[in-house]
Scaffold this motif. Sequence first.
Motif, PDB file in Angstrom:
ATOM      1  N   GLY A 223       0.789  -1.229   0.000  1.00 45.78           N
ATOM      2  CA  GLY A 223       0.000   0.000   0.000  1.00 45.78           C
ATOM      3  C   GLY A 223       0.812   1.266   0.000  1.00 45.78           C
ATOM      4  O   GLY A 223       0.254   2.350   0.226  1.00 45.78           O
ATOM      5  N   ALA A 224       2.121   1.178  -0.250  1.00 45.67           N
ATOM      6  CA  ALA A 224       2.970   2.378  -0.242  1.00 45.67           C
ATOM      7  C   ALA A 224       2.414   3.402  -1.233  1.00 45.67           C
ATOM      8  O   ALA A 224       2.127   3.088  -2.393  1.00 45.67           O
ATOM      9  CB  ALA A 224       4.401   2.011  -0.614  1.00 45.67           C
ATOM     10  N   GLY A 225       2.238   4.643  -0.773  1.00 46.60           N
ATOM     11  CA  GLY A 225       1.737   5.710  -1.613  1.00 46.60           C
ATOM     12  C   GLY A 225       0.228   5.837  -1.636  1.00 46.60           C
ATOM     13  O   GLY A 225      -0.311   6.796  -2.195  1.00 46.60           O
ATOM     14  N   ASP A 226      -0.484   4.888  -1.040  1.00 42.68           N
ATOM     15  CA  ASP A 226      -1.946   4.916  -1.004  1.00 42.68           C
ATOM     16  C   ASP A 226      -2.380   5.608   0.287  1.00 42.68           C
ATOM     17  O   ASP A 226      -2.091   5.113   1.383  1.00 42.68           O
ATOM     18  CB  ASP A 226      -2.483   3.484  -1.062  1.00 42.68           C
ATOM     19  N   PRO A 227      -3.104   6.735   0.198  1.00 48.09           N
ATOM     20  CA  PRO A 227      -3.460   7.477   1.420  1.00 48.09           C
ATOM     21  C   PRO A 227      -4.390   6.721   2.357  1.00 48.09           C
ATOM     22  O   PRO A 227      -4.488   7.075   3.543  1.00 48.09           O
ATOM     23  CB  PRO A 227      -4.128   8.747   0.878  1.00 48.09           C
ATOM     24  N   ARG A 228      -5.068   5.686   1.863  1.00 46.78           N
ATOM     25  CA  ARG A 228      -5.917   4.904   2.762  1.00 46.78           C
ATOM     26  C   ARG A 228      -5.088   4.196   3.824  1.00 46.78           C
ATOM     27  O   ARG A 228      -5.554   3.995   4.955  1.00 46.78           O
ATOM     28  CB  ARG A 228      -6.717   3.858   1.975  1.00 46.78           C
ATOM     29  N   TRP A 229      -3.850   3.805   3.446  1.00 50.02           N
ATOM     30  CA  TRP A 229      -2.982   3.090   4.385  1.00 50.02           C
ATOM     31  C   TRP A 229      -2.245   4.112   5.250  1.00 50.02           C
ATOM     32  O   TRP A 229      -1.059   4.325   5.122  1.00 50.02           O
ATOM     33  CB  TRP A 229      -2.012   2.183   3.633  1.00 50.02           C
ATOM     34  N   SER A 230      -3.000   4.717   6.153  1.00 52.24           N
ATOM     35  CA  SER A 230      -2.484   5.839   6.938  1.00 52.24           C
ATOM     36  C   SER A 230      -2.040   5.435   8.332  1.00 52.24           C
ATOM     37  O   SER A 230      -1.480   6.260   9.062  1.00 52.24           O
ATOM     38  CB  SER A 230      -3.572   6.912   7.059  1.00 52.24           C
ATOM     39  N   LEU A 368     -14.524   7.863  12.833  1.00 50.87           N
ATOM     40  CA  LEU A 368     -13.160   7.396  13.077  1.00 50.87           C
ATOM     41  C   LEU A 368     -12.618   6.671  11.846  1.00 50.87           C
ATOM     42  O   LEU A 368     -11.447   6.815  11.482  1.00 50.87           O
ATOM     43  CB  LEU A 368     -13.149   6.470  14.291  1.00 50.87           C
ATOM     44  N   ARG A 369     -13.471   5.915  11.196  1.00 46.63           N
ATOM     45  CA  ARG A 369     -13.076   5.239   9.947  1.00 46.63           C
ATOM     46  C   ARG A 369     -12.741   6.269   8.866  1.00 46.63           C
ATOM     47  O   ARG A 369     -11.751   6.134   8.134  1.00 46.63           O
ATOM     48  CB  ARG A 369     -14.224   4.335   9.480  1.00 46.63           C
ATOM     49  N   ALA A 370     -13.573   7.281   8.757  1.00 47.59           N
ATOM     50  CA  ALA A 370     -13.358   8.310   7.734  1.00 47.59           C
ATOM     51  C   ALA A 370     -12.070   9.081   7.990  1.00 47.59           C
ATOM     52  O   ALA A 370     -11.326   9.398   7.056  1.00 47.59           O
ATOM     53  CB  ALA A 370     -14.550   9.264   7.698  1.00 47.59           C
ATOM     54  N   GLU A 371     -11.798   9.378   9.246  1.00 46.83           N
ATOM     55  CA  GLU A 371     -10.574  10.114   9.586  1.00 46.83           C
ATOM     56  C   GLU A 371      -9.331   9.324   9.200  1.00 46.83           C
ATOM     57  O   GLU A 371      -8.285   9.904   8.895  1.00 46.83           O
ATOM     58  CB  GLU A 371     -10.559  10.418  11.085  1.00 46.83           C
ATOM     59  N   ALA A 372      -9.423   8.012   9.210  1.00 49.25           N
ATOM     60  CA  ALA A 372      -8.279   7.173   8.833  1.00 49.25           C
ATOM     61  C   ALA A 372      -8.030   7.197   7.335  1.00 49.25           C
ATOM     62  O   ALA A 372      -6.945   6.819   6.886  1.00 49.25           O
ATOM     63  CB  ALA A 372      -8.502   5.747   9.305  1.00 49.25           C
ATOM     64  N   GLY A 373      -9.040   7.606   6.557  1.00 55.23           N
ATOM     65  CA  GLY A 373      -8.860   7.669   5.107  1.00 55.23           C
ATOM     66  C   GLY A 373      -9.865   6.879   4.315  1.00 55.23           C
ATOM     67  O   GLY A 373      -9.686   6.673   3.110  1.00 55.23           O
ATOM     68  N   HIS A 374     -10.962   6.438   4.976  1.00 58.41           N
ATOM     69  CA  HIS A 374     -11.957   5.637   4.272  1.00 58.41           C
ATOM     70  C   HIS A 374     -13.358   6.136   4.611  1.00 58.41           C
ATOM     71  O   HIS A 374     -14.105   5.494   5.365  1.00 58.41           O
ATOM     72  CB  HIS A 374     -11.822   4.159   4.651  1.00 58.41           C
ATOM     73  N   PRO A 375     -13.779   7.263   4.026  1.00 59.09           N
ATOM     74  CA  PRO A 375     -15.127   7.774   4.320  1.00 59.09           C
ATOM     75  C   PRO A 375     -16.240   6.863   3.806  1.00 59.09           C
ATOM     76  O   PRO A 375     -17.334   6.838   4.377  1.00 59.09           O
ATOM     77  CB  PRO A 375     -15.150   9.135   3.615  1.00 59.09           C
ATOM     78  N   GLU A 376     -15.975   6.121   2.721  1.00 55.98           N
ATOM     79  CA  GLU A 376     -16.982   5.206   2.204  1.00 55.98           C
ATOM     80  C   GLU A 376     -17.138   4.020   3.152  1.00 55.98           C
ATOM     81  O   GLU A 376     -16.179   3.575   3.777  1.00 55.98           O
ATOM     82  CB  GLU A 376     -16.581   4.686   0.823  1.00 55.98           C
ATOM     83  N   PRO A 377     -18.341   3.465   3.256  1.00 60.16           N
ATOM     84  CA  PRO A 377     -18.525   2.299   4.136  1.00 60.16           C
ATOM     85  C   PRO A 377     -17.814   1.076   3.592  1.00 60.16           C
ATOM     86  O   PRO A 377     -17.638   0.921   2.383  1.00 60.16           O
ATOM     87  CB  PRO A 377     -20.046   2.101   4.137  1.00 60.16           C
TER      88      PRO A 377
END
Length: 667
Positions: A223-230, A368-377
Amino acid sequence: MTHGQRFDVLADASLGTASVSPTLFGLFYEDLNRACDGGLNANVIANHSFDGTYLDRRLHNELIAMTTKRRGRVARDPGRHWQVLKGSLEVLDVGGITPEARFGRLTIEDGRAVVRNGGYQPTGERGRAVIAATIGVDMVLSVWLRSHRFSGRVSARLVQPDGTIAGEVPFTLAEDARDGAWQQVSFPIPVSRTGRVHFEIELEGEGHLDIDEVSLVPADHWGAGDPRWSQGIFRRDLIETLAALNPKFMRFPGGCVVEGMGGDNAYDWKCTVGPLHQRRADYNLWGLRVADGDYSQSNQIGYYEFFLLCEDLGMEPMPIVPAGISCQFRSRECIRHNDPDFDHVRQDVLDLIDWATGDPADSSWAALRAEAGHPEPFPLKYLGIGNENYGTHYFENYAKIREAVRSRNPEIVPILSAGPFAQGKAFDATWEFARGQEGALIVDEHFYKSPAWFLSHADRYDKIDREGAQVFVGEYAAKSVTAKTEPNTFESALAEAAFLTGVERNSDVIAMTSYAPLLNNVGSRLWPHNLIDFNPETVMPTVNYEVQRLFGNTIGATVVPVVSDPPQGIFVSSIATSDRQYVKIVNTTNSPTVAELVLPAVSDGEYVVTRLSAELGAANSLTFEGAGESVLSPSDALVRVRDGRVRIEVVAQSIASLVATRAAPIP
């Protein structure tokens, strides 16, 4: 059986009517054998936050676990895995990044202080350099620092056992960190030498420096470079090895880890989401099998990371939640369905649904999920309630949790535990209870048996009630008996392949299967048979893995009826997609055979047959220091189909898999 004995197989894909479960093959994950910290977790620093929590074996063992409840079990050793070479290190409880967090205070003596971390050591060892460094792959450092009357220079470096520097970066603190505020520092450390290293922090100057949340991660992580992997980060080669299985679901976080040692050690998903510095560590119950209890769960890898991984690999997430009953092997603790404390158990499940699927505008957990980088369910179709639980109290608790889940999201399919055994009164009682339930339901069966058992039970599901609950073979493995000291021999893999032909044949009623356990750090093996071995540099799948990969990558949508009377010890299955047909033949005997296949729905032409074969006692090998040796590699051969017929030679003790094109693809 005589040499070259032939048998006939009719497998007409045009007659297939039963649907194959789209989630037939998947993964079972549990933090066992240091599968996570020291494995999947790409951060190679052991006790990275000085919050490591360990089981005190002087206060707890298997016998005490079965006869007592909620006693002191935690070993207070906050400096574990940190070695002071110069100066002194004190671990403090007050004034950390968060109120509950501990941190290390490094004090300079005679102008210098040096503290070292060697990474996750093999079980029973301390002080070795086991962090893997590779030329060309930077190691990215992140650390929280705070000055406590410190002035001078800080260096972060990688040091080989002989003292050779493999990478070093000196730096100074920013003004706010020098003024007493916590500051997160992050930068890459270029690697100049390949090999195993220690990580060191050196201070030059005077005073004290507070350190916390030390992370050292290879730059080429998953996941390097993917903002979801925060937040938590996975080790790439292990994830690529999992991806090659083509898994359709992942069950997590276990396993016995779900229930823990008791109610106070049950897996708490809420401690595994949010910023890493806010996650709380806990001891791992498998510390019972480690002499000094040295098995902590840092929770740097948690539910956010599990759900993200499922998204990346196209898997359905299947979280398993505690049912208020501790592991019935280890404890008598039970929160009854009518106990006031049970409201907390039930609410944790509802909060999990909100966290995974809720709207961040309406739910603090979803926010809390959205703040990590995943606003979608995230998708959440399956939910396991309890692990290896059974009996009346479990059924009562299950019903209460199921009722709450249905009221929140009626589309979620519950997983009902059938206990730890494949037969018996408790097992039968579970199925009797399941038959009385309304709505979709999947029953989770577990069995670790001999290869002979798997061969004799390949027809286990042939006569199961197809109108009732579906089956999840949630934990299974054949335990080898030919080589008593070697697990994961080809004997066990061959028996599992034979069993899986029965799974494919009944894949309209078998919803899911997953081999267990999944991962084994060879320096810390606590369970004899595992699917994938690894050390700090190398991943070595077992021969059983190759069977799982073969089946997982030749999955179809329709069960093809097979008409055949093969000799004893020969197993056949066939499934099809809209444009392909797969046929698998497993020969568990010590003689070769020839299968005469009649495939009316297959186009004439040349096709590939993949073969797996080895001596029964053969096993792939990997040591903690070595590169590993594989005894089994798939081999391919071409066969020709003429007028819908083909002959396949199946050598002794082997698996043959044919992939062919259908003559009239289904739209």
